[in-house]
Design a protein around this motif. Structure first.
Motif, PDB file in Angstrom:
ATOM      1  N   ALA A 283     -28.758 -11.007  20.571  1.00  0.00           N
ATOM      2  CA  ALA A 283     -28.916 -10.488  19.209  1.00  0.00           C
ATOM      3  C   ALA A 283     -29.423 -11.578  18.271  1.00  0.00           C
ATOM      4  O   ALA A 283     -30.305 -11.345  17.433  1.00  0.00           O
ATOM      5  CB  ALA A 283     -27.590  -9.924  18.706  1.00  0.00           C
TER       6      ALA A 283
ATOM      7  N   VAL B   8     -32.993 -11.579  16.192  1.00  0.00           N
ATOM      8  CA  VAL B   8     -33.091 -11.774  14.741  1.00  0.00           C
ATOM      9  C   VAL B   8     -34.070 -12.890  14.429  1.00  0.00           C
ATOM     10  O   VAL B   8     -34.904 -12.775  13.516  1.00  0.00           O
ATOM     11  CB  VAL B   8     -31.693 -12.069  14.146  1.00  0.00           C
TER      12      VAL B   8
ATOM     13  N   ILE C 284     -37.631 -11.635  14.924  1.00  0.00           N
ATOM     14  CA  ILE C 284     -38.037 -10.750  13.820  1.00  0.00           C
ATOM     15  C   ILE C 284     -38.345 -11.561  12.574  1.00  0.00           C
ATOM     16  O   ILE C 284     -39.339 -11.290  11.881  1.00  0.00           O
ATOM     17  CB  ILE C 284     -36.940  -9.697  13.556  1.00  0.00           C
ATOM     18  N   LEU C 285     -37.539 -12.569  12.288  1.00  0.00           N
ATOM     19  CA  LEU C 285     -37.796 -13.409  11.116  1.00  0.00           C
ATOM     20  C   LEU C 285     -39.104 -14.176  11.258  1.00  0.00           C
ATOM     21  O   LEU C 285     -39.861 -14.316  10.287  1.00  0.00           O
ATOM     22  CB  LEU C 285     -36.623 -14.361  10.880  1.00  0.00           C
TER      23      LEU C 285
ATOM     24  N   LEU D 161     -36.152  -2.534   5.997  1.00  0.00           N
ATOM     25  CA  LEU D 161     -35.540  -3.117   7.190  1.00  0.00           C
ATOM     26  C   LEU D 161     -34.160  -3.699   6.871  1.00  0.00           C
ATOM     27  O   LEU D 161     -33.219  -3.572   7.665  1.00  0.00           O
ATOM     28  CB  LEU D 161     -36.449  -4.198   7.780  1.00  0.00           C
ATOM     29  N   GLU D 162     -34.053  -4.321   5.703  1.00  0.00           N
ATOM     30  CA  GLU D 162     -32.766  -4.882   5.304  1.00  0.00           C
ATOM     31  C   GLU D 162     -31.719  -3.785   5.142  1.00  0.00           C
ATOM     32  O   GLU D 162     -30.583  -3.922   5.579  1.00  0.00           O
ATOM     33  CB  GLU D 162     -32.928  -5.650   3.991  1.00  0.00           C
ATOM     34  N   SER D 163     -32.102  -2.689   4.535  1.00  0.00           N
ATOM     35  CA  SER D 163     -31.149  -1.579   4.381  1.00  0.00           C
ATOM     36  C   SER D 163     -30.787  -0.981   5.739  1.00  0.00           C
ATOM     37  O   SER D 163     -29.657  -0.550   5.947  1.00  0.00           O
ATOM     38  CB  SER D 163     -31.706  -0.516   3.440  1.00  0.00           C
ATOM     39  N   LEU D 164     -31.737  -0.988   6.668  1.00  0.00           N
ATOM     40  CA  LEU D 164     -31.453  -0.511   8.024  1.00  0.00           C
ATOM     41  C   LEU D 164     -30.427  -1.417   8.701  1.00  0.00           C
ATOM     42  O   LEU D 164     -29.473  -0.932   9.323  1.00  0.00           O
ATOM     43  CB  LEU D 164     -32.745  -0.469   8.844  1.00  0.00           C
ATOM     44  N   VAL D 165     -30.599  -2.731   8.556  1.00  0.00           N
ATOM     45  CA  VAL D 165     -29.649  -3.680   9.143  1.00  0.00           C
ATOM     46  C   VAL D 165     -28.270  -3.513   8.508  1.00  0.00           C
ATOM     47  O   VAL D 165     -27.244  -3.527   9.195  1.00  0.00           O
ATOM     48  CB  VAL D 165     -30.166  -5.124   8.985  1.00  0.00           C
ATOM     49  N   ILE D 166     -28.230  -3.333   7.197  1.00  0.00           N
ATOM     50  CA  ILE D 166     -26.956  -3.123   6.509  1.00  0.00           C
ATOM     51  C   ILE D 166     -26.296  -1.833   6.989  1.00  0.00           C
ATOM     52  O   ILE D 166     -25.083  -1.776   7.196  1.00  0.00           O
ATOM     53  CB  ILE D 166     -27.152  -3.128   4.981  1.00  0.00           C
TER      54      ILE D 166
ATOM     55  N   VAL E 292     -26.635  -0.427   9.958  1.00  0.00           N
ATOM     56  CA  VAL E 292     -26.105  -0.677  11.302  1.00  0.00           C
ATOM     57  C   VAL E 292     -24.814  -1.488  11.217  1.00  0.00           C
ATOM     58  O   VAL E 292     -23.839  -1.205  11.917  1.00  0.00           O
ATOM     59  CB  VAL E 292     -27.157  -1.398  12.175  1.00  0.00           C
ATOM     60  N   ALA E 293     -24.790  -2.486  10.324  1.00  0.00           N
ATOM     61  CA  ALA E 293     -23.577  -3.286  10.154  1.00  0.00           C
ATOM     62  C   ALA E 293     -22.417  -2.426   9.661  1.00  0.00           C
ATOM     63  O   ALA E 293     -21.277  -2.595  10.107  1.00  0.00           O
ATOM     64  CB  ALA E 293     -23.838  -4.436   9.184  1.00  0.00           C
TER      65      ALA E 293
END
Length: 148
Positions: free
Chosen positions: A32, A36, A39-40, A70-75, A77-78
């Motif tokens: 993981a 990340v 992706i960065l 993408l940030e909202s997608l990661v949030i 998932v978290a």
């Protein structure tokens, strides 16, 4: 991450399985983290090329909109992971900790009753007998029959 302690009842197979799960968890975390980082890097390369001269500002705006998405997608998932972990914790408390606490409470109540029973039926008569014997001993001592 904490390493669960082995219990005396753990068999070598259970210990091996536990170690395998820990190794699998580490591999997952490393994978993981690597994902990340990739992706960065890709995001950085994309931003670099979009910032070249002659690039219209609407493209940059679109890139930042994509980054925010993408940030909202990661949030999201978290948050899902957090909810699953919370459900697991609640399940642990209800199905494992509560019965242990109930059994402990029952044991303490049982021990309290045993201590009261022993105090009334064993200790109290022994203390009374020792008191009577001490009195008798002192009486015999005062009468001169018994020496110190």
């Amino acid at each position: 991450m904490t390493i669960p302690e082995s219990t005396p009842e753990s068999t070598p197979e259970q210990l091996a399985e536990q170690r395998e799960r820990e190794i699998q968890m580490r591999r997952t975390m490393i994978g993981a983290g690597f994902g990340v980082v990739v992706i960065l890097i890709l995001l950085g390369v994309a931003i670099f090329f979009l910032l070249q001269p002659g690039t219209p500002t609407d493209r940059i705006r679109d890139v930042f909109i994509i980054v925010v998405a993408l940030e909202s997608l990661v949030i999201g998932v978290a948050l899902i992971v957090l909810i699953v972990q919370l459900a697991s914790l609640i399940n642990l408390l209800q199905n494992e900790v509560r019965p242990i606490l109930k059994a402990t409470s029952d044991t303490v109540n049982n021990l309290r009753g045993t201590a009261e029973f022993l105090g009334e039926n064993v200790v109290e008569p022994v203390v009374k007998l020792n008191g009577y014997l001490a009195g008798l001993s002192r009486m015999l001592e005062l009468m001169g029959i018994k020496k110190k």
